[in-house]
Design an enzyme around this catalytic site. Structure first.
Site, PDB file in Angstrom:
ATOM      1  CE  LYS A 182      -3.868  -2.041   2.559  1.00 55.00           C
ATOM      2  NZ  LYS A 182      -4.639  -1.973   3.818  1.00 55.00           N
ATOM      3  CG  ASP A 213      -1.827   1.235   8.174  1.00 48.77           C
ATOM      4  OD1 ASP A 213      -2.782   1.793   7.607  1.00 48.77           O
ATOM      5  OD2 ASP A 213      -1.467   0.082   7.906  1.00 48.77           O
ATOM      6  CE  LYS A 244      -5.800   1.229   8.869  1.00 51.79           C
ATOM      7  NZ  LYS A 244      -5.442  -0.200   8.876  1.00 51.79           N
TER       8      LYS A 244
END
Length: 829
Positions: A231, A356, A396
């Site tokens: 990612k 994240d 995120k």
């Protein structure tokens, strides 16, 4: 693993499928990558779908012609002639059962609809019909992605007093279906309905369908630790490598490999560390990472960094350092991490921070946004605490429907030059995961940081009450910023529509196990090529014998130079130093050794004597990246005097040959020292007092030798019996007992350096061709083997006077006055 100990990708047998809403991080170890994966317990009806259809019975079998008989015959129309003849031989007649008296079953036995481990006869309500969502018009999968930025923010950052007035306290809310300020009501309710369909579906059945339906699924983690690394690779490319190769506003690269500072980055709430593994793979020893995450099962797994040197990453857990808990919601941990990062980066802060975070919301998947609100806030707060002006932030997020979440995004929108909400193709389309990407932190954001800190204190205060912070920016201010408001609605509705289609597609793939994405393999190749990621498997790094690794690194060149010993400086060969500008000098403190690192604590030394015998470095706690070869001394450092004096063994670097696979032997000596200083800064871990330090020797110009004597003192050591001994104090206030001075020739024959009195500049002169130039000639650079075999050593032994308090003088040995006067004689500006 991540802060999300049980993210949606984990293969938990009893987990409901609606956990597509949590992070899709760590499933690769339990999933296969075939595009036609199917359960061993597929129903008979699924198997029949693969058979050729049966022909209708012959006309002779329809002689009675009655409507009832036709209806009965139609039941067998799917079977071909062969099947019907076999049944006829057994005495089968339409409308009658088998057996002597026709007592057998008259109706066809229905194919089993049993799937997976469902209970016999269980019918899942949501899978008896379609969702009435057209998912087949989804766009063609592509490796090319577009970024949409919020319009550049025009409002000024409010002051502390105004920000405090923005906070709204209210009753704690645990529902999401009425949050329609930033998304249409129809889309929101359709999304929630699509999620709810999967509540009773077995997790494994859902994962199989998801694997087959996602065209980007087989990208997985490539050769990295997990999917998170890919990612980051995905987003780094899409955002023009602004993370691993940051540039200033004029487009100038900020962190070059040969010169410039390290690339400083942070990674919070991100165990096991896939993001960091990618960054370190991309930049290797030119980067230094700092991380904070929950200790325990969700901690960083640095030992599993197969693709990158984990020795360049320093985990810190907030208050208590390595003994802290890493909980980012604790204010004292954020403050401690901020102080640690600023101390480690000379007060400048990080070039970028990655976050994240996520955690299991099993059974409450639709409330993930509400349950994660404090985690989201604290990640944003940490970014404003540790990122330098002009730096970047990536975090995120999940659904962004509530005024609280959107308010946090608005605060980032005020603090950064550009902000984007982006969902990379490596993030599964059926979940609500997306990333807020922030570019260029503006100066003067302390008021917002302090405001976020106050909000976190309030959330901790309300943790066990029915009160909550429900808004951090008033709704009328958000709506009043039309550009921001419209972008927010458009982004939410766009990602909502994508998620609805993806859920409907998975629903269809659950119902029909023959469906699969045929382009998965091609898309994987396209993406890896575009992102610059080699298409290779993840393998455990091989172990090497130190002797073989040494020969591999030096490539068999100039082997004799490794066995050379330094030439002792005396009154006879002092004339070698007449070209003063050609030399550098270093204070020695022990025997010169070659140090070879094979990764982590696998470190070996060799004294340079033939034959080469590499010995494990014992009683040392140190970690260095593999494929590193240095010229060093093992020195006992001292701090303080008398009984309170502390000792520690340290590695002092004299020169560098290979740095984590980068051969630097042919670089100029000054360049090698700069590069190894950068390397040592990257591997040093000030938060680990249990580890032995590694330092680069201070290098002096020969004409500036007198600066060394200023650093010499007579100090009492524990082992000296109360008698003062000569000590040299380094840059870090630790001292050691010097053994002498290395004098290193850095200019290669026939070149030499001289000083022009007319131009007041240094220049290079070729003694053979008589050529003169101010620019550095390539052939004048002395590579490592020349510096090593031509070095001199001035031993500060008994009778050598280098300090005014020393009284024993041997007239046959060089003293400080002898050498200094010689230098002054041959170097006159």
């Amino acid at each position: 693993m991540k802060r999300a100990a049980q993210a949606s990708d984990e293969p938990l047998k009893k987990r409901k499928t609606a956990r597509e809403e949590s992070s899709d991080e760590d499933e690769e170890s339990s999933q296969r990558t075939t595009s036609q994966d199917s359960s061993q317990s597929e129903s008979l009806s699924d198997v029949e779908d693969h058979k050729p259809s049966f022909s209708r019975p012959s006309d002779s079998q329809n002689s009675q012609g009655s409507m009832a008989h036709n209806e009965a015959s139609n039941k067998f129309a799917m079977y071909n002639n062969v099947s019907q003849k076999l049944m006829a031989k057994m005495g089968f007649r339409e409308g009658e059962g088998l057996g002597k008296y026709g007592q057998g079953r008259k109706e066809i036995v229905e194919a089993s609809t049993q799937r997976g481990r469902r209970g016999l006869g269980l019918m899942l309500k949501g899978f008896q019909g379609d969702l009435n969502v057209d998912w087949e018009d989804e766009p063609e999968p592509s490796a090319i992605e577009q970024v949409s930025w919020f319009p550049e923010s025009s409002p000024e950052i409010p002051d502390s007093d105004e920000l405090r007035d923005w906070m709204t306290i209210g009753e704690k809310k645990l529902k999401i279906d009425d949050e329609i300020e930033f998304c249409s009501e129809n889309l929101l309710h359709l999304l929630l309905r699509c999620k709810t369909v999967f509540d009773d579906l077995e997790g494994e059945e859902m994962r199989r369908a998801r694997t087959r339906s996602n065209p980007y699924e087989t990208i997985r983690g490539a050769f990295f630790l997990n999917r998170a690394a890919m990612k980051m690779a995905n987003m780094d490319h899409v955002f023009d490598y602004m993370f691993t190769n940051p540039k200033d506003s004029q487009g100038k690269v900020l962190t070059r490999d040969k010169e410039g500072e390290l690339l400083y980055f942070g990674d919070v709430c991100a165990g096991p560390g896939g993001f960091s593994e990618y960054v370190l793979w991309r930049r290797r020893w030119h980067a230094k990472g700092f991380g904070m995450t929950l200790k325990g099962a969700n901690d960083f797994k640095l030992e599993d960094f197969y693709a990158a040197p984990s020795e360049l990453f320093e985990a810190y857990y907030g208050e208590g350092g390595i003994d802290g808990d890493g909980d980012i919601t604790r204010p004292e941990n954020i403050s401690a991490f901020r102080n640690f990062v600023l101390d480690s980066t000379e007060g400048r802060g990080l070039h970028f921070l990655m976050a994240d975070g996520g955690f299991s919301v099993e059974g409450q998947e639709n409330l993930q946004e509400i349950l994660s609100k404090q985690l989201l806030l604290c990640q944003f707060l940490t970014a404003l605490s540790v990122v330098r002006p002009g730096g970047h932030f990536l975090c995120k997020t999940f659904d962004l429907f509530t005024p609280f979440s959107v308010g946090l995004i608005y605060l980032l929108y005020l603090c950064f030059e550009r902000v984007s909400l982006f969902k990379p193709v490596t993030s599964r389309p059926a979940n609500s995961e997306r990333y807020v990407v922030c570019k260029g932190l503006k100066p003067g954001t302390d008021a917002v940081r302090e405001y976020m800190f106050t909000i976190n204190l309030k959330l901790n205060q309300f943790r066990h009450s029915d009160r909550d912070v429900i808004e951090v920016v008033p709704l009328d201010i958000i709506k009043g910023d039309t550009d921001f408001f419209q972008y927010m609605i458009g982004s939410n509705e766009s990602y909502c529509a994508v998620q609805i289609k993806a859920l409907a597609k998975i629903h269809a793939y659950v119902r029909d196990t023959t469906l699969f994405e045929a382009r998965q393999a091609d898309i994987r190749k396209e993406c890896l090529k575009l992102w610059g990621i080699p298409d290779k498997a993840r393998v455990t790094p091989s172990t090497s014998d130190p002797k073989n690794k040494f020969y591999e690194l030096v490539k068999g060149s100039e082997m004799d130079s490794f066995n050379s010993r330094p030439t002792a400086l005396n009154s006879v060969n002092l004339e070698k130093l007449q070209h003063v500008l050609d030399y550098r000098c270093i204070v020695g403190g022990g025997e010169q050794l070659f140090l070879l690192a094979l990764g982590r604590s696998q470190i070996y030394t060799w004294d340079g004597k033939a034959p080469s015998r590499w010995k494990k470095l014992e009683n040392f706690k140190m970690e260095l990246p593999r494929d590193t070869l240095l010229s060093v001394e093992i020195v006992q450092e001292l701090k303080g005097e008398g009984k309170a004096q502390r000792r520690i063994n340290a590695v002092h670097v004299l020169d560098a040959l290979v740095l984590n696979g980068t051969d630097v032997r042919d670089q100029h000596f000054n360049q090698r020292i700069q590069m190894v200083e950068k390397f040592v800064k990257a591997v040093s871990k000030p938060s680990r007092p249990d580890m032995n330090p590694i330092r680069v020797k201070e290098v002096y110009r020969l004409e500036e030798m007198e600066k060394i004597f200023v650093r010499l003192e007579m100090k009492i050591t524990k082992s000296s019996g109360g008698m003062p001994r000569l000590s040299y104090t380094g840059r870090d206030d630790r001292h050691f007992l010097p053994t002498g001075l290395y004098i290193i020739k850095t200019v290669n024959d026939p070149w030499t350096m001289a000083f022009s009195k007319s131009s007041k500049r240094k220049f290079f002169y070729n003694k053979q061709t008589k050529e003169s130039t101010y620019d550095l000639p390539a052939t004048s650079v002395a590579p490592f083997y020349v510096c090593h075999q031509d070095r001199l050593f001035w031993a500060w032994e008994e009778g050598v006077r280098v300090h005014d308090s020393q009284t024993r003088i041997n007239p046959d040995k060089l003293s400080k006055d002898d050498v200094v006067s010689f230098i002054h004689k041959h170097y006159q500006q």
